[in-house]
Design a protein around this motif. Structure first.
Motif, PDB file in Angstrom:
ATOM      1  N   GLU A  61      42.028  41.744  35.572  1.00 56.67           N
ATOM      2  CA  GLU A  61      42.232  41.220  36.923  1.00 56.67           C
ATOM      3  C   GLU A  61      43.494  40.373  37.044  1.00 56.67           C
ATOM      4  OE1 GLU A  61      37.525  40.890  38.278  1.00 56.67           O
ATOM      5  OE2 GLU A  61      38.559  39.144  37.461  1.00 56.67           O
ATOM      6  N   THR A  62      43.807  39.582  36.004  1.00 53.97           N
ATOM      7  CA  THR A  62      44.887  38.600  36.124  1.00 53.97           C
ATOM      8  C   THR A  62      45.958  38.708  35.040  1.00 53.97           C
ATOM      9  OG1 THR A  62      43.801  36.939  34.736  1.00 53.97           O
ATOM     10  CG2 THR A  62      43.199  36.987  37.078  1.00 53.97           C
ATOM     11  N   ARG A  63      45.710  39.533  34.005  1.00 55.58           N
ATOM     12  CA  ARG A  63      46.548  39.561  32.803  1.00 55.58           C
ATOM     13  C   ARG A  63      46.599  38.178  32.158  1.00 55.58           C
ATOM     14  NH1 ARG A  63      49.724  44.107  31.990  1.00 55.58           N
ATOM     15  NH2 ARG A  63      50.147  43.117  29.975  1.00 55.58           N
ATOM     16  N   GLN A  64      45.568  37.383  32.411  1.00 53.48           N
ATOM     17  CA  GLN A  64      45.478  36.035  31.855  1.00 53.48           C
ATOM     18  C   GLN A  64      45.213  36.107  30.358  1.00 53.48           C
ATOM     19  OE1 GLN A  64      45.912  32.666  31.143  1.00 53.48           O
ATOM     20  NE2 GLN A  64      45.476  32.509  33.331  1.00 53.48           N
TER      21      GLN A  64
ATOM     22  N   ARG B  57      38.685  39.565  32.871  1.00 54.22           N
ATOM     23  CA  ARG B  57      39.693  38.625  33.365  1.00 54.22           C
ATOM     24  C   ARG B  57      41.097  39.119  33.057  1.00 54.22           C
ATOM     25  NH1 ARG B  57      39.026  32.883  30.902  1.00 54.22           N
ATOM     26  NH2 ARG B  57      40.013  33.901  29.112  1.00 54.22           N
TER      27      ARG B  57
ATOM     28  N   TRP C  98      39.582  49.921  38.573  1.00 54.98           N
ATOM     29  CA  TRP C  98      40.635  49.525  39.500  1.00 54.98           C
ATOM     30  C   TRP C  98      40.259  48.193  40.146  1.00 54.98           C
ATOM     31  CZ3 TRP C  98      36.936  53.153  40.484  1.00 54.98           C
ATOM     32  CH2 TRP C  98      36.182  53.005  41.649  1.00 54.98           C
ATOM     33  N   LEU C  99      41.252  47.568  40.752  1.00 61.76           N
ATOM     34  CA  LEU C  99      41.032  46.301  41.445  1.00 61.76           C
ATOM     35  C   LEU C  99      40.798  46.558  42.923  1.00 61.76           C
ATOM     36  CD1 LEU C  99      43.716  43.960  39.823  1.00 61.76           C
ATOM     37  CD2 LEU C  99      41.269  44.096  39.327  1.00 61.76           C
ATOM     38  N   GLU C 100      39.782  45.926  43.450  1.00 61.27           N
ATOM     39  CA  GLU C 100      39.447  46.027  44.862  1.00 61.27           C
ATOM     40  C   GLU C 100      39.232  44.606  45.372  1.00 61.27           C
ATOM     41  OE1 GLU C 100      35.780  48.129  46.853  1.00 61.27           O
ATOM     42  OE2 GLU C 100      37.206  49.639  46.144  1.00 61.27           O
ATOM     43  N   SER C 101      40.158  44.129  46.214  1.00 61.27           N
ATOM     44  CA  SER C 101      40.143  42.726  46.661  1.00 61.27           C
ATOM     45  C   SER C 101      40.147  41.789  45.464  1.00 61.27           C
ATOM     46  CB  SER C 101      38.924  42.452  47.545  1.00 61.27           C
ATOM     47  OG  SER C 101      38.931  43.281  48.677  1.00 61.27           O
ATOM     48  N   ASP C 102      40.988  42.118  44.478  1.00 65.58           N
ATOM     49  CA  ASP C 102      41.184  41.337  43.260  1.00 65.58           C
ATOM     50  C   ASP C 102      39.959  41.298  42.350  1.00 65.58           C
ATOM     51  OD1 ASP C 102      43.819  40.697  43.943  1.00 65.58           O
ATOM     52  OD2 ASP C 102      43.154  38.987  45.153  1.00 65.58           O
ATOM     53  N   GLU C 103      38.959  42.122  42.647  1.00 64.13           N
ATOM     54  CA  GLU C 103      37.770  42.199  41.789  1.00 64.13           C
ATOM     55  C   GLU C 103      37.769  43.543  41.067  1.00 64.13           C
ATOM     56  OE1 GLU C 103      35.113  40.216  41.023  1.00 64.13           O
ATOM     57  OE2 GLU C 103      36.125  38.538  42.025  1.00 64.13           O
TER      58      GLU C 103
END
Length: 479
Positions: free
Chosen positions: A465-468, A462, A335-340
């Motif tokens: 986190e960003t779907r980049q 990555r 999961w993401l926690e503060s975008d990390e």
């Protein structure tokens, strides 16, 4: 740190491997005395130059080399399941046979895999080389190669820690090998396992009957040697291991390339599109569709693609002949926690842990638990013969750079070549094969890069986190 004693160029000297290097391994040694007065060795192999070892790695290495195989609180059982002989090492300080080694070995070992439930803990597995007629091919240096080179490449696929270990052949014969031969004879379908134990028993009585003798015996012929490791994990089904309908060898390795993640790796589209295409094509097979389940997230696919690309590279370099069907997983919540990106190991088939957020994704992370059929020149390199590397259209930028640097080092007989030649007990032909395979892998992937057929976009962290999906810019020479 012990592991960093020889991590610099200055530590290495010119070295030529003998025809049979046998037990000529280098590292931090722990010594034990057998009941027959022999000095046994456990060796934490010197770290590979450029490798990154976690605290957990070093802790596991130390724990393995703390195991006294003859201690009264340690029990040994023959591994009579699967195809290759091995020795299971149990902690018997607790449980129904607490502090009773002989009773555990006499009664619990008969239970096969279930013996672990009667022990306080499973400490490790001891695996030796076995390559005789009618047996399953195993090579004890192979898990060491996978462990240390995976730390060089910084792989996301999880490869278990391994250390080198020798033990008194006479003691092993009476306590493990002879019971292994007797017990495996009653295990229907384990013909190769039984044959393996037969060769071990005969060789421990007369080392010269096993050829090459140096493959399993120390130079004095009084001890056998192998590796200590632990390889937990749950076996994937056809969604990763493939259907295996085409039979052992090239057939099942081609089946492996029809799994969703491998199909996505073969698709030249941008990452998100390749993921969708791979899932769609893979689900056309009814068995794979069933094993996949209803929901497979793009994030899961991104991890699988990265892990499989790393598996293919390692298997190509080490001429692995028995990968398909031997790929495992461990479940984790992400999961993401503060975008990390944050993760926590999950219990298999258990409800979600209370401190895991509601939106966490349960992902299967890949383990290479079984790495004992690589490294020998005689093994069939199915990653090479079925052109797995040539078919990849996605790769990780840093792994690619590491590969280019590894090839330059091996060609120049630099620090990594020196480490490979002097630390693992390999023969000249085995070292040469690694050098040649690395060169060929480098040439294949560099050619794909130069022809515009390789996207450096396998960064699952990555992506989560960003779907980049933007690929990294990498020069094809890896500089």
């Amino acid at each position: 740190m012990i592991q960093n004693l020889c991590a610099t160029i200055a530590c290495f000297v010119a070295f030529t491997a003998p025809a049979f290097a046998s037990d000529a391994v280098k590292g931090a040694e722990t010594l034990f005395s057998s009941p027959n007065g022999l000095t046994e060795r456990c060796v934490r192999i010197i770290s590979i130059p450029g490798g990154e070892y976690s605290k957990h790695d070093l802790t596991d290495e130390a724990a393995y080399c703390d195991i006294d195989l003859h201690a009264p609180t340690v029990a040994l059982c023959p591994k009579t399941w699967s195809t290759s002989p091995g020795t299971m090492i149990y902690d018997v300080r607790n449980g129904p046979y607490a502090n009773n080694r002989s009773e555990f070995e006499r009664n619990a070992c008969k239970e096969g895999k279930s013996a672990s439930a009667l022990a306080g803990d499973t400490l490790a597995k001891f695996k030796i080389t076995m390559n005789q007629s009618g047996t399953s091919g195993t090579f004890s240096a192979s898990p060491l190669l996978y462990y240390h080179f995976s730390r060089y490449f910084g792989t996301t696929v999880k490869v278990p820690v391994a250390v080198w270990r020798s033990t008194d052949a006479k003691t092993h014969a009476s306590e493990v090998a002879q019971p292994g031969l007797a017990l495996s004879g009653h295990n229907h379908g384990a013909r190769m396992n039984h044959e393996g134990w037969r060769y071990v028993v005969e060789a421990e009585q007369n080392p010269g009957i096993y050829k090459p003798t140096d493959d399993i015996f120390t130079a004095d012929r009084k001890q056998i040697y192998g590796v200590l490791l632990d390889s937990p994990g749950h076996r994937y089904g056809s969604e990763i291991n493939g259907t295996r309908k085409s039979g052992w060898g090239k057939g099942q390795n081609l089946d492996f390339q029809e799994t969703p993640a491998f199909l996505a790796l073969r698709d030249a589209s941008p990452l998100d599109q390749a993921i969708n295409a791979g899932l769609k094509r893979g689900r056309q097979n009814s068995q794979i569709n069933k094993d996949l389940g209803k929901d497979v997230s793009p994030q899961q696919m991104a991890f699988w693609m990265r892990e499989i690309s790393e598996i293919v590279l390692l298997d190509f370099i080490f001429s692995q002949q028995d990968r398909v069907g031997n790929i495992d997983f461990t479940p984790y919540y992400y999961w993401l926690e503060s975008d990390e990106l944050t993760h926590k190991r999950a219990k298999h088939h258990a409800p979600k842990d209370g401190d895991v957020p509601a939106g966490a994704q349960l992902l299967r992370r890949t383990n290479l638990s079984d790495n004992d059929a690589g490294g020998r020149v005689q093994y069939a390199n199915f990653a090479k013969s079925t052109q797995m590397l040539e078919k990849l259209r996605h790769f990780d930028a840093e792994v690619y750079r590491k590969l280019m640097a590894l090839d330059r080092d091996l060609q120049a007989q630099g620090p990594i070549w020196q480490w490979t030649a002097s630390s693992l007990g390999l023969t000249e032909s085995q070292i040469s094969q690694i050098v040649k395979n690395t060169k060929l892998a480098t040439d294949i992937l560099r050619s794909s890069c130069e022809n515009g057929n390789l996207r450096f976009d396998l960064n699952p962290k990555r992506f989560f986190e960003t779907r980049q999906v933007t690929a990294d810019n990498v020069t094809c020479d890896g500089a």
